[in-house]
Design a protein around this motif. Structure first.
Motif, PDB file in Angstrom:
ATOM      1  N   SER A  16     -62.511  17.382 -21.796  1.00 17.31           N
ATOM      2  CA  SER A  16     -62.861  18.780 -22.099  1.00 17.31           C
ATOM      3  C   SER A  16     -63.406  18.931 -23.503  1.00 17.31           C
ATOM      4  N   GLY A  17     -64.230  17.969 -23.919  1.00 11.67           N
ATOM      5  CA  GLY A  17     -64.868  18.042 -25.216  1.00 11.67           C
ATOM      6  C   GLY A  17     -63.988  17.664 -26.392  1.00 11.67           C
ATOM      7  N   LYS A  18     -62.776  17.184 -26.123  1.00 12.95           N
ATOM      8  CA  LYS A  18     -61.859  16.796 -27.205  1.00 12.95           C
ATOM      9  C   LYS A  18     -61.474  15.337 -27.059  1.00 12.95           C
ATOM     10  N   PHE A  19     -61.354  14.665 -28.187  1.00 11.62           N
ATOM     11  CA  PHE A  19     -60.930  13.271 -28.177  1.00 11.62           C
ATOM     12  C   PHE A  19     -59.461  13.195 -27.781  1.00 11.62           C
ATOM     13  N   THR A  20     -59.133  12.256 -26.914  1.00  6.94           N
ATOM     14  CA  THR A  20     -57.764  12.145 -26.403  1.00  6.94           C
ATOM     15  C   THR A  20     -56.898  11.193 -27.220  1.00  6.94           C
ATOM     16  N   GLY A  21     -57.510  10.357 -28.047  1.00 10.83           N
ATOM     17  CA  GLY A  21     -56.754   9.333 -28.763  1.00 10.83           C
ATOM     18  C   GLY A  21     -56.705   8.027 -27.998  1.00 10.83           C
ATOM     19  N   ASN A  22     -57.202   8.035 -26.759  1.00  9.01           N
ATOM     20  CA  ASN A  22     -57.284   6.825 -25.943  1.00  9.01           C
ATOM     21  C   ASN A  22     -58.692   6.272 -26.023  1.00  9.01           C
ATOM     22  N   GLY A  44     -60.706  -9.125 -31.647  1.00  6.59           N
ATOM     23  CA  GLY A  44     -60.265  -8.668 -32.961  1.00  6.59           C
ATOM     24  C   GLY A  44     -61.127  -7.547 -33.496  1.00  6.59           C
ATOM     25  N   HIS A  45     -62.435  -7.673 -33.320  1.00  2.00           N
ATOM     26  CA  HIS A  45     -63.353  -6.643 -33.799  1.00  2.00           C
ATOM     27  C   HIS A  45     -63.134  -5.329 -33.046  1.00  2.00           C
ATOM     28  N   GLU A  46     -63.000  -5.411 -31.733  1.00  2.44           N
ATOM     29  CA  GLU A  46     -62.802  -4.198 -30.938  1.00  2.44           C
ATOM     30  C   GLU A  46     -61.438  -3.568 -31.199  1.00  2.44           C
ATOM     31  N   PHE A  47     -60.429  -4.382 -31.502  1.00  4.33           N
ATOM     32  CA  PHE A  47     -59.116  -3.836 -31.830  1.00  4.33           C
ATOM     33  C   PHE A  47     -59.187  -2.941 -33.064  1.00  4.33           C
ATOM     34  N   ILE A  48     -60.050  -3.297 -34.006  1.00  9.05           N
ATOM     35  CA  ILE A  48     -60.224  -2.448 -35.190  1.00  9.05           C
ATOM     36  C   ILE A  48     -60.737  -1.072 -34.766  1.00  9.05           C
ATOM     37  N   HIS A  49     -61.699  -1.040 -33.857  1.00  5.86           N
ATOM     38  CA  HIS A  49     -62.211   0.243 -33.382  1.00  5.86           C
ATOM     39  C   HIS A  49     -61.143   1.036 -32.641  1.00  5.86           C
ATOM     40  N   VAL A  50     -60.360   0.358 -31.801  1.00  8.01           N
ATOM     41  CA  VAL A  50     -59.284   1.029 -31.071  1.00  8.01           C
ATOM     42  C   VAL A  50     -58.291   1.649 -32.045  1.00  8.01           C
ATOM     43  N   SER A  51     -57.896   0.917 -33.065  1.00  9.01           N
ATOM     44  CA  SER A  51     -56.927   1.443 -34.024  1.00  9.01           C
ATOM     45  C   SER A  51     -57.529   2.586 -34.838  1.00  9.01           C
ATOM     46  N   GLN A  52     -58.823   2.525 -35.141  1.00  6.89           N
ATOM     47  CA  GLN A  52     -59.474   3.629 -35.842  1.00  6.89           C
ATOM     48  C   GLN A  52     -59.484   4.884 -34.984  1.00  6.89           C
ATOM     49  N   TYR A  53     -59.858   4.759 -33.731  1.00  2.88           N
ATOM     50  CA  TYR A  53     -59.859   5.913 -32.831  1.00  2.88           C
ATOM     51  C   TYR A  53     -58.457   6.506 -32.700  1.00  2.88           C
ATOM     52  N   ALA A  54     -57.463   5.662 -32.571  1.00  3.25           N
ATOM     53  CA  ALA A  54     -56.085   6.148 -32.413  1.00  3.25           C
ATOM     54  C   ALA A  54     -55.611   6.872 -33.671  1.00  3.25           C
ATOM     55  N   ALA A  55     -55.943   6.333 -34.837  1.00  2.00           N
ATOM     56  CA  ALA A  55     -55.478   6.936 -36.088  1.00  2.00           C
ATOM     57  C   ALA A  55     -56.251   8.199 -36.442  1.00  2.00           C
ATOM     58  N   LEU A  56     -57.539   8.193 -36.217  1.00  3.54           N
ATOM     59  CA  LEU A  56     -58.365   9.307 -36.665  1.00  3.54           C
ATOM     60  C   LEU A  56     -58.474  10.437 -35.649  1.00  3.54           C
ATOM     61  N   MET A  57     -58.315  10.117 -34.373  1.00  3.30           N
ATOM     62  CA  MET A  57     -58.522  11.137 -33.350  1.00  3.30           C
ATOM     63  C   MET A  57     -57.295  11.423 -32.507  1.00  3.30           C
ATOM     64  N   GLY A  58     -56.318  10.539 -32.545  1.00  4.98           N
ATOM     65  CA  GLY A  58     -55.172  10.677 -31.637  1.00  4.98           C
ATOM     66  C   GLY A  58     -54.121  11.618 -32.152  1.00  4.98           C
TER      67      GLY A  58
END
Length: 58
Positions: A16-22, A44-58
């Motif tokens: 619905s237009g909002k980041f879920t943190g997932n 390892g590179h993709e894990f950095i992106h996952v952790s960034q999304y979780a921290a910044l948007m979750g």
């Protein structure tokens, strides 16, 4: 995966237009699984992106 030269890609999930943190990680089998070293670097590179999304948007 659409990016033919990328070993992997991470996408943030949006509901619905909002980041879920997932997020989702997609691997290009021809590149990411070409060797154990390449897979290690790709994951390892993709894990950095996952952790960034979780921290910044979750």
């Amino acid at each position: 995966m659409q990016a033919a030269n990328a070993p992997a890609a991470t996408r943030a999930r949006i509901l619905s237009g909002k980041f879920t943190g997932n997020s989702e990680v997609h691997f290009n089998g021809n590149i990411a699984f070409s060797s154990a070293k390449q897979l290690f670097y790709s994951m390892g590179h993709e894990f950095i992106h996952v952790s960034q999304y979780a921290a910044l948007m979750g």
